[in-house]
Every structure is written in structure tokens, then in C-alpha cells.
Scaffold this motif. Structure first.
Motif, PDB file in Angstrom:
ATOM      1  N   ALA A  28       0.797  -1.226   0.000  1.00  0.00           N
ATOM      2  CA  ALA A  28       0.000   0.000   0.000  1.00  0.00           C
ATOM      3  C   ALA A  28       0.831   1.279   0.000  1.00  0.00           C
ATOM      4  CB  ALA A  28      -0.997  -0.012   1.161  1.00  0.00           C
ATOM      5  N   LEU A  32       0.488   3.940  -3.011  1.00  0.00           N
ATOM      6  CA  LEU A  32      -0.014   5.284  -2.739  1.00  0.00           C
ATOM      7  C   LEU A  32       0.991   6.359  -3.128  1.00  0.00           C
ATOM      8  CD1 LEU A  32      -1.750   4.562   0.688  1.00  0.00           C
ATOM      9  CD2 LEU A  32      -2.856   4.883  -1.539  1.00  0.00           C
ATOM     10  N   GLU A  33       2.271   6.101  -2.890  1.00  0.00           N
ATOM     11  CA  GLU A  33       3.326   7.056  -3.301  1.00  0.00           C
ATOM     12  C   GLU A  33       3.334   7.209  -4.818  1.00  0.00           C
ATOM     13  OE1 GLU A  33       5.308   9.030  -1.599  1.00  0.00           O
ATOM     14  OE2 GLU A  33       5.388   8.195   0.423  1.00  0.00           O
ATOM     15  N   LYS A  36       0.372   9.240  -5.886  1.00  0.00           N
ATOM     16  CA  LYS A  36       0.577  10.653  -5.570  1.00  0.00           C
ATOM     17  C   LYS A  36       1.383  11.327  -6.674  1.00  0.00           C
ATOM     18  CE  LYS A  36       2.579  13.754  -2.172  1.00  0.00           C
ATOM     19  NZ  LYS A  36       4.022  13.914  -2.257  1.00  0.00           N
ATOM     20  N   TRP A  52      -3.531  13.646   0.370  1.00  0.00           N
ATOM     21  CA  TRP A  52      -3.060  12.318  -0.044  1.00  0.00           C
ATOM     22  C   TRP A  52      -1.818  11.928   0.764  1.00  0.00           C
ATOM     23  CZ3 TRP A  52      -5.710   9.035  -3.027  1.00  0.00           C
ATOM     24  CH2 TRP A  52      -5.066   7.878  -3.466  1.00  0.00           C
ATOM     25  N   ILE A  56      -0.980   8.682   3.159  1.00  0.00           N
ATOM     26  CA  ILE A  56       0.232   7.853   3.071  1.00  0.00           C
ATOM     27  C   ILE A  56       0.902   7.754   4.438  1.00  0.00           C
ATOM     28  CG2 ILE A  56       2.564   7.693   2.091  1.00  0.00           C
ATOM     29  CD1 ILE A  56       1.391   9.091  -0.446  1.00  0.00           C
TER      30      ILE A  56
END
Length: 94
Positions: A28, A32-33, A36, A52, A56
Motif C-alpha cells: 500500500a 499510494l506514493e 501521488k 493524499w 500515506i
């Protein structure tokens, strides 16, 4: 990201596809990075990117606090069979 439950509920109610990454998914933070960075390249607002980043950070903190729960996700046996069945069906279509 302030009301994730409402967002997911709206997607379900309106038949909008949605993706959920759980905090115990070992991939995850990396996913997510990457998202972004994609959002940044496409011009999302600074407020969205800030929010966001908070998400994270929340996932990373959860994983540090609960390392015993962090794992690579997998399908249940029932889910795996449903996916295999769908794959077989689609193979016959294509």
C-alpha cells in the motif's frame, strides 16, 4: 480523503468502480506514493496532494505500529475460484 467511508459508499450506491487498499497491505505505501506522483503530474491541487500525503503517512504509521498485521494480500479460496471462473468465461469470448 477525509471521509473515505462516504466516498466508498457513494461508489457502491452509484455502481462506480472503486479500489480499496487496506493499511495492512504491505504494498500500500508504495502504491499510494506512485499514485501521488501520477496525480501531481496530472495537475491535482496542492490541497489534494497534501491530503493524499496525510493518508500515506497514516498508512505508514499504522504499519510501523502493527507490523504483525502487515502482509501481502491474497484472495480467499472462494474469491480465487470466482476469478478463475471469470477468466475461463472471458477466454471463450476473446
Amino acid at each position: 480523503m477525509k471521509d473515505q467511508v462516504r466516498l466508498l459508499r457513494d461508489c457502491i450506491h452509484h455502481d462506480i468502480p472503486a479500489v480499496v487498499f487496506q493499511g495492512d497491505d504491505s504494498c500500500a505505501p508504495e502504491i499510494l506514493e506512485a499514485a501521488k506522483e501520477i496525480y501531481r503530474r496530472h495537475g491535482c491541487s496542492e490541497e489534494f496532494l497534501y491530503d493524499w500525503k496525510l493518508l500515506i503517512d497514516e498508512v505508514k504509521a499504522y504499519q510501523q505500529e502493527s507490523p504483525q498485521t502487515v502482509k501481502l494480500p491474497k484472495l480467499s479460496p472462494t474469491e480465487a475460484e470466482l476469478v478463475r471462473e471469470e477468466m475461463r468465461k472471458r477466454k471463450n469470448i476473446w
